[in-house]
Design an enzyme around this catalytic site. Sequence first.
Site, PDB file in Angstrom:
ATOM      1  CG  LEU A   1      33.473 -45.914  14.654  1.00 35.28           C
ATOM      2  CD1 LEU A   1      34.136 -44.877  13.741  1.00 35.28           C
ATOM      3  CD2 LEU A   1      34.493 -46.490  15.621  1.00 35.28           C
ATOM      4  CG  ASP A   2      30.703 -44.789  21.225  1.00 36.01           C
ATOM      5  OD1 ASP A   2      30.043 -45.823  21.033  1.00 36.01           O
ATOM      6  OD2 ASP A   2      31.545 -44.672  22.133  1.00 36.01           O
ATOM      7  CE  LYS A   3      24.811 -37.044  18.015  1.00 35.68           C
ATOM      8  NZ  LYS A   3      23.713 -36.409  18.778  1.00 35.68           N
TER       9      LYS A   3
END
Length: 318
Positions: A139-141
């Site tokens: 998942l993106d940051k």
Amino acid sequence: MEEIITFEVNEEYIGLRLDQFLAKVYPEYSRSYYQDLIEKGFILKEDKPVKKPSLKVKAGEIYNVVIPPPQPLEINPENIPLDVYYEDEDLAVVYKPPGMVVHPSVGHTSGTLVNALLYHFKNVSMYQGKERAGIVHRLDKDTAGLIVVAKSEFAHKELQKMFQNREIDKKYKAIVVGIVKKDHGIIDLPIGRSIYDRQKMGIVATNLRDALTEYWVEKRWEEHNLTMVDIKLHTGRTHQIRVHFSAIGHPLLNDEVYGFKKSKLGSKLAVELSDILNYHALVAYSLAFKHPRTNKDLHIKLEKLPHPIPYIIEKLDG
């Protein structure tokens, strides 16, 4: 083997320090990392090493950045709080909070999900090395939500196949800017590396790959110019949801990388709540798949969306 990356300064970055410019156009590495490269003579302008990180960049200038071969990272277990929603001998499903990087990289060697996994689980799959211990997908940051983690090598390999074959059902909730008119829609737009900014994905891009996002409108706040959507991913391209909703004119709340602007919000309250959120409003709330060893149906779901999204919804509802 070293990598050489070339950047041209456009008008958006005029007057920035060189280290700031590089950290903005290629945030894979930190500003301090670029300062170190400058000190070592690895950043060139017109084939000559640049001497000062504080050099102000000008439009049209071209910089070549030499990235030396990566050195093995020292990755240590860290006692970072971790919410575990499911666990057995083969796998676990955990919650990743917004702001947490999934796996270590140069400039992010601590505080990552991998650091937490190494501390909390006795066994984590090292199939792809310690730097990606247990990591099957990302998942993106700034995206919060559920991640499935491989504890055994068997599960790691099988889960990878399942993701590739689109056998894992992934659902998200997002708050987007604008009033989405259709109650239900499908966004079918191929995604690749943006031709305008290599750090971004886009639909005007190179190496386009099929990408399909399905959504259902859950709530519209006309006064605030915001809509909440339930999303099902049929493919798993990098930044897919963010790119797709931006492409149809509805960027995610607070996603400045893909077009969010506070000026598009419809009320002072919406602006205030945007400031409270401080990351883009996207949550991976549901994972459903068959267990790779037992073939048992697993459906792991967040019963409550993470704070402060429920608070924002409550305020918007008045």
